[in-house]
Motif scaffolding. Structure first.
Motif: not given
Ligand code: MG
Ligand code: GDP
Length: 630
Positions: A51-53, A71-73, A144-146
């Motif tokens: 996702k983040s990528s 990683v994404t919290r 929006i990154d979740l």
């Molecule tokens: Mg992520």
């Protein structure tokens, strides 16, 4: 020229304004519904699905923490702004005015800010981080990154974390305006995709879900994802897009974004499986696809956004009417405002006097009822009683009784009677004064413009009160003078016309001898004295005085009201605030501002209104300019 990008830019600006207003604590419901009406893009998917990528490659910049594990919290609300030129930079809403140009520092700040809320743990928090990126290499978008969906809580996480994450993700993507980027890794069976599972739950028809397949490069040799990418495995209304992000090895090697994109392009161009689809694959294509979709969504929403904005503007305007428009800051305009308010008050006051508003009739009531009633009650009966008349006439005569008519006695009796008129005359002045005072009080209360300025209100009340006091004094002097004038010069004619009582016969009922008889008896002096002091004689004097006084009373009944109206009512109408105007004219800017002192709470409320109004109006102007051009 309005373009798609400016349209999305508008959305971003409005959203930013919403955030600003939210921080501002305005509790603005219209703005929050506006916020909900605007589209955003959220990435969902299992942990480490990429996702983040994907977000990073849409942005074209490395700035997000990526890697294995959780990683994404915290949700990251990312606003992209396309700028024409200049160095690209990032800004966090929790660090206003600090520009990040080093994107490695952005990544670090995201990690630090995450830890600030969650601690250095594997915990999550639903409190979003707001980040804006300004760059010439992005399209205007809100992303929006979740946190990634998981299946089990790992060491250090509470048991509820699986559901917590799911609920947090759902709270973002269930909004009808959220465009869902459902990220599934190609090296897992699509049937097991967490992303598709939750997306289908909130968007069953699939109209706002974009299927993104990552890690195409990691698929087992001899397999491909064509069934998914061509929509045969799972049908969505939007086309599937395949992506090749940087591998962990690439990340470790610090492969930059440009190189990564080139590599991705090459991958599709040279792929035996996906070559025919290469123009519709990759992160650059995904970014364009998203932009286009957003545009159509926003265009469809413009009418409802506009009407929402207009409705809010109307509401704020009517609130502004309620709290009053802002006051000018320069002395000239302040003076103008004060005079306008005074005039408004004066107008209402006049309406009370002239009719149109109630109260002026009470002045007529004073003249028509109060004054005549008071006059009627004057104790003339007592004053002109036989006994008193005899006493006053005798006192006036002194040692020498009057010969023909008691001139001095008449004068004293008349003066004494006329003095009684002072009371009712002064009472009329006071009565009218109180009516006027009451009308001033009422008029102040009815002057809408005065409500917000308690100081000015008090000053006007005081000035009007002083003026009325002065009018009362003038009026009192005038009516007393009118009464005094009546006693200083008596109407001679009245007495000339009186029958000459000397030749007349005395009171026969008294049973005494008639003067003529006495005279015949040879004692003229005794006859005279007897006549002068007979009851009938005094009664005649009393009745003459009484009719003279009655005549004066009729005159005063008409002249007193004239004097009162002239001195009080007319003056109040014409020059109630004249003195106040002169004082105001001499005041300096600061003193004027003090007069226009307002309730601080009211001022605060107005300031909020002004801010919000500006925000809405600029949003409306922008929408107007965009919606017709293309
Ligand atoms: Mg992520
Ligand atoms: P997230 O947890 O969903 O945000 O996933 P990340 O973006 O952090 O990626 C997790 C890991 O998968 C990282 O090590 C990435 O390098 C790797 N990764 C993501 N996408 C791809 C891809 O398309 N190809 C390869 N080879 N690795 C990828």
């Amino acid at each position: 020229m309005a373009t798609m990008e400016s349209l999305i830019g508008l959305v971003n600006r409005i959203q930013r304004a919403c955030t600003a207003l939210g921080d501002y604590g305005g509790g603005d419901t219209a703005f929050s519904s506006l916020w909900d009406a605007l589209p955003s893009v959220a990435v969902v998917g299992g942990q480490s699905s990429g996702k983040s990528s994907v977000l990073e490659s849409i942005v074209g910049r490395d700035f997000l923490p990526r890697g294995s594990g959780i990683v994404t919290r915290r949700p990251l609300v990312l606003q992209l702004y396309k700028i024409d030129e200049g160095q690209e930079y990032a800004e966090f809403s929790h660090l206003p005015r600090r520009r990040f140009t080093d994107f490695a520092m952005v990544r670090k700040e995201i990690q630090d800010e995450t830890d600030r809320v969650t601690g250095k743990s594997k915990q999550i928090s639903p409190v979003p981080i707001h980040l804006s990126i300004y760059s010439s290499n992005v399209v205007n978008l809100t992303l929006i990154d979740l946190p990634g969906l998981t299946k089990v809580a790992v060491e250090g996480q509470p048991e509820t974390i699986v559901l917590d994450i799911e609920n947090m993700v759902r709270s973002y993507i269930e909004k009808p305006n959220c465009i869902i980027l459902a990220i599934s890794p190609a090296n897992q069976d699509i049937a097991t995709s967490d992303a598709i599972k939750i997306a289908r739950e909130v968007d069953p028809s699939g109209e706002r879900t974009f299927g993104v397949l990552t890690k195409l490069d990691l698929m087992d040799k001899g397999t491909n994802a064509l069934d998914v990418l061509e929509g045969r495995s799972y049908r969505l209304q939007q086309p599937w897009v395949g992506i090749v992000n940087r591998s962990q090895a690439d990340i470790n090697k610090n492969t930059d974004m440009v190189a990564a994109r080139r590599k991705e392009r090459e991958y599709f161009a040279t792929s035996p499986d996906y070559g025919h689809l290469s123009s519709k694959m990759g992160s650059e294509y995904l970014a364009k696809l998203l932009s286009k979709h957003l545009e159509s969504v926003i265009r469809a929403r413009i009418p409802s956004i506009t009407s929402l904005i207009n409705k809010s503007i109307d509401e704020i305007e009517s609130e502004m009417d309620h709290v009053g428009r802002p006051i000018a800051v320069d002395a000239g305009a302040q003076l103008y405002t004060i005079l306008e308010i005074c005039r408004a008050f004066d107008r209402i006051f006049k309406e009370h006097l002239d009719g149109g508003r109630p109260g002026g009739d009470r002045i007529y009531g004073v003249f028509d009822n109060q004054l005549p009633a008071a006059l009627r009650k004057l104790p003339f009966d007592r004053h002109l009683s036989l006994q008193n008349v005899r006493k006053i006439v005798s006192e006036a005569d002194g040692y020498q009784p009057h010969l023909i008519a008691p001139e001095q006695g008449y004068r004293r009796l008349i003066e004494g009677s006329l003095n009684y008129f002072r009371g009712p005359a002064e009472a009329s002045v006071d009565a009218v004064h109180f009516v006027l005072k009451e009308l001033v009080r009422k008029s102040i209360g009815e002057t809408q413009e005065l409500r917000r300025f308690p100081t000015l209100q008090a000053e006007i009340a005081a000035a009007a009160g002083e003026a009325l006091e002065k009018f009362r004094e003038d009026s009192r002097k005038t009516v007393v003078r009118l009464v005094d004038m009546e006693s200083t010069y008596l109407t001679v004619d009245f007495f000339r016309k009186l029958p000459q009582e000397v030749e007349k016969v005395g009171n026969p009922a008294a049973g005494r001898k008639l003067p003529q008889e006495v005279e015949k008896a040879g004692n003229p002096a005794a006859a005279l004295a007897l006549d002068r002091y007979s009851e009938g004689h005094f009664r005649r004097i009393a009745s003459n005085v009484s009719s003279y006084v009655g005549m004066v009373m009729e005159t005063l009944k008409t002249t007193l009201p004239k004097a009162v109206v002239h001195c009080q009512v007319k003056e109040a109408k014409q020059s109630l605030l004249n003195h106040f105007y002169i004082q105001i004219g001499k005041k300096e800017g600061k003193q004027l501002a003090q007069l226009l002192d307002e309730d601080p709470a009211l001022m605060e409320r107005r300031q909020q209104c002004v801010k919000r109004l500006e925000l809405y109006k600029s949003a409306r102007d922008e929408i107007d300019s965009i919606s017709w051009a293309r």
